[in-house]
Design an enzyme around this catalytic site. Structure first.
Site, PDB file in Angstrom:
ATOM      1  N   ARG A 114      -9.748   1.932   8.378  1.00  0.00           N
ATOM      2  CA  ARG A 114      -9.259   0.432   9.216  1.00  0.00           C
ATOM      3  C   ARG A 114     -10.239  -0.612   9.727  1.00  0.00           C
ATOM      4  NH1 ARG A 114      -4.602   1.600   9.235  1.00  0.00           N
ATOM      5  NH2 ARG A 114      -2.808  -0.155   9.471  1.00  0.00           N
TER       6      ARG A 114
ATOM      7  N   ARG B  53      -1.515  -7.324  14.043  1.00  0.00           N
ATOM      8  CA  ARG B  53      -1.548  -6.729  13.190  1.00  0.00           C
ATOM      9  C   ARG B  53      -2.079  -7.591  12.100  1.00  0.00           C
ATOM     10  NH1 ARG B  53       3.442  -4.037  11.920  1.00  0.00           N
ATOM     11  NH2 ARG B  53       2.911  -3.326  11.018  1.00  0.00           N
TER      12      ARG B  53
ATOM     13  N   ARG C 146      10.726  -1.132  12.107  1.00  0.00           N
ATOM     14  CA  ARG C 146       9.325  -0.307  12.514  1.00  0.00           C
ATOM     15  C   ARG C 146       9.230  -1.439  14.167  1.00  0.00           C
ATOM     16  NH1 ARG C 146       5.077   0.676   9.101  1.00  0.00           N
ATOM     17  NH2 ARG C 146       3.640  -0.211  10.695  1.00  0.00           N
TER      18      ARG C 146
ATOM     19  N   ARG D  44      11.289  -5.675   6.185  1.00  0.00           N
ATOM     20  CA  ARG D  44      11.493  -4.258   5.599  1.00  0.00           C
ATOM     21  C   ARG D  44      11.643  -3.427   7.387  1.00  0.00           C
ATOM     22  NH1 ARG D  44       5.071  -2.434   5.701  1.00  0.00           N
ATOM     23  NH2 ARG D  44       4.472  -2.280   7.981  1.00  0.00           N
TER      24      ARG D  44
ATOM     25  N   LYS E  92       0.953  -1.441   0.099  1.00  0.00           N
ATOM     26  CA  LYS E  92       0.642  -0.255   0.136  1.00  0.00           C
ATOM     27  C   LYS E  92       0.497   1.106   0.172  1.00  0.00           C
ATOM     28  CE  LYS E  92      -2.633  -0.613   3.814  1.00  0.00           C
ATOM     29  NZ  LYS E  92      -1.962  -1.240   4.669  1.00  0.00           N
TER      30      LYS E  92
HETATM   31  P1  ADP Z   1       0.832  -1.044   9.209  1.00  0.00           P
HETATM   32  O1  ADP Z   1      -0.578  -1.564   7.629  1.00  0.00           O
HETATM   33  O2  ADP Z   1       2.156  -2.049   8.656  1.00  0.00           O
HETATM   34  O3  ADP Z   1      -0.064  -1.712  10.273  1.00  0.00           O
HETATM   35  P2  ADP Z   1       0.745   2.045   9.443  1.00  0.00           P
HETATM   36  O4  ADP Z   1       1.339   2.775   9.068  1.00  0.00           O
HETATM   37  O5  ADP Z   1      -0.895   1.965   8.317  1.00  0.00           O
HETATM   38  O6  ADP Z   1       0.716   0.101   9.588  1.00  0.00           O
HETATM   39  O7  ADP Z   1      -0.797   1.963  10.527  1.00  0.00           O
HETATM   40  C1  ADP Z   1       0.498   1.910  11.854  1.00  0.00           C
HETATM   41  C2  ADP Z   1      -0.531   2.197  13.302  1.00  0.00           C
HETATM   42  O8  ADP Z   1      -1.829   2.822  13.047  1.00  0.00           O
HETATM   43  C3  ADP Z   1      -1.260   1.166  13.628  1.00  0.00           C
HETATM   44  O9  ADP Z   1      -1.526  -0.033  13.600  1.00  0.00           O
HETATM   45  C4  ADP Z   1      -2.474   1.710  14.590  1.00  0.00           C
HETATM   46  O10 ADP Z   1      -2.341   2.165  15.366  1.00  0.00           O
HETATM   47  C5  ADP Z   1      -1.985   3.302  13.565  1.00  0.00           C
HETATM   48  N1  ADP Z   1      -3.356   3.815  12.532  1.00  0.00           N
HETATM   49  C6  ADP Z   1      -3.381   3.670  11.418  1.00  0.00           C
HETATM   50  N2  ADP Z   1      -4.711   4.084  11.307  1.00  0.00           N
HETATM   51  C7  ADP Z   1      -4.669   3.292  11.482  1.00  0.00           C
HETATM   52  C8  ADP Z   1      -6.160   3.572  11.233  1.00  0.00           C
HETATM   53  N3  ADP Z   1      -7.177   3.860  10.721  1.00  0.00           N
HETATM   54  N4  ADP Z   1      -7.282   3.223  12.886  1.00  0.00           N
HETATM   55  C9  ADP Z   1      -7.159   3.002  14.087  1.00  0.00           C
HETATM   56  N5  ADP Z   1      -5.449   2.960  13.774  1.00  0.00           N
HETATM   57  C10 ADP Z   1      -4.293   3.357  12.844  1.00  0.00           C
END
Ligand code: ADP
Length: 212
Positions: free
Chosen positions: A94, A171, A160, A128, A19
């Site tokens: 999400r 996750r 990370r 990654r 993504k």
């Molecule tokens: P990934 O998709 O690899 O988990 P992201 O960078 O998209 O990584 O998100 C990292 C973290 O940010 C998530 O695990 C969550 O804690 C928070 N987060 C991001 N977007 C949302 C969302 N739409 N709703 C709730 N938490 C979010």
């Protein structure tokens, strides 16, 4: 709030589906900013803001940040000047609750779904690595070979905290449980397009560009 602009894309897919990578490419291609809710969270945390302190533990443990916080952050970001002609969102909605709430203000022109299986997702997340200062992304293999200095900005490349095994599984489980239903939610609309995220980066990009 009604958003004007030609391209308001939403990218949905499991962690490691590409993504973020596709969002960056599409951003250059369409000349609209990429907005990653995960990045917005990490930036608040890195800057030690009040909000950052509130969400730090959720993010570190691979848990979802409460809907109201994410929604408020995103609404604020898309009201910025640079997002007025469109944007690419990586990481939102999400949950079905977020998607439902966003019906009145997000109005996506396309919902792009990237699909990969869990085995590939875990493999990609485990390897990654990313720069702490810019958006450069790479792999553990690259760091083993070339060291941890970012070739783009000379910052430090790290893993990370939520890419450690325990948080990775959490996750992914969360993705299947709460985010996959978001795909069902958008299925009812004409804007959704699905892609095989296991293909190479340029191939996936070409496939997406083709439907825009
Ligand atoms: P990934 O998709 O690899 O988990 P992201 O960078 O998209 O990584 O998100 C990292 C973290 O940010 C998530 O695990 C969550 O804690 C928070 N987060 C991001 N977007 C949302 C969302 N739409 N709703 C709730 N938490 C979010």
């Amino acid at each position: 709030m009604m958003i004007e602009g030609q391209h308001r894309l939403i990218l949905i897919g499991p962690q490691g589906s590409g993504k973020g990578t596709q969002a960056e490419l599409l951003s250059v291609y369409l000349q609209v900013p990429t907005i990653s809710t995960g990045q917005l969270c990490r930036s608040e945390i890195a800057h030690g803001t009040e909000l950052g302190k509130q969400i730090e533990n959720f993010v570190k443990n691979g848990e979802l940040v409460p809907d109201e916080i994410i929604t408020a952050m995103l609404k604020k970001r898309i009201s910025d000047y640079d997002a007025q002609d469109g944007f690419i969102i990586d990481g939102f909605p999400r949950t079905v609750a977020q998607a439902e709430e966003a019906q009145s203000w997000l109005h996506p022109t396309k919902v792009i779904v990237l699909e990969i299986n869990d085995r590939v997702a875990v493999q990609r997340m485990t390897s990654r690595r990313a720069c702490t200062q810019c958006r450069f992304k790479t792999t553990a293999e690259y760091v083993a070979k070339h060291g941890d200095e970012c070739p783009r900005c000379f910052g430090k490349i790290i893993q990370r905290q939520d890419d450690l095994p325990e948080a990775i599984q959490k996750r992914l489980d969360m993705y299947h449980l709460v985010t996959q239903p978001v795909i069902e939610f958008y299925k009812k609309t004409d804007e959704m397009e699905r892609f095989n995220g296991a293909l190479s980066i340029p191939l996936v990009f070409m496939e997406i560009a083709h439907v825009l």
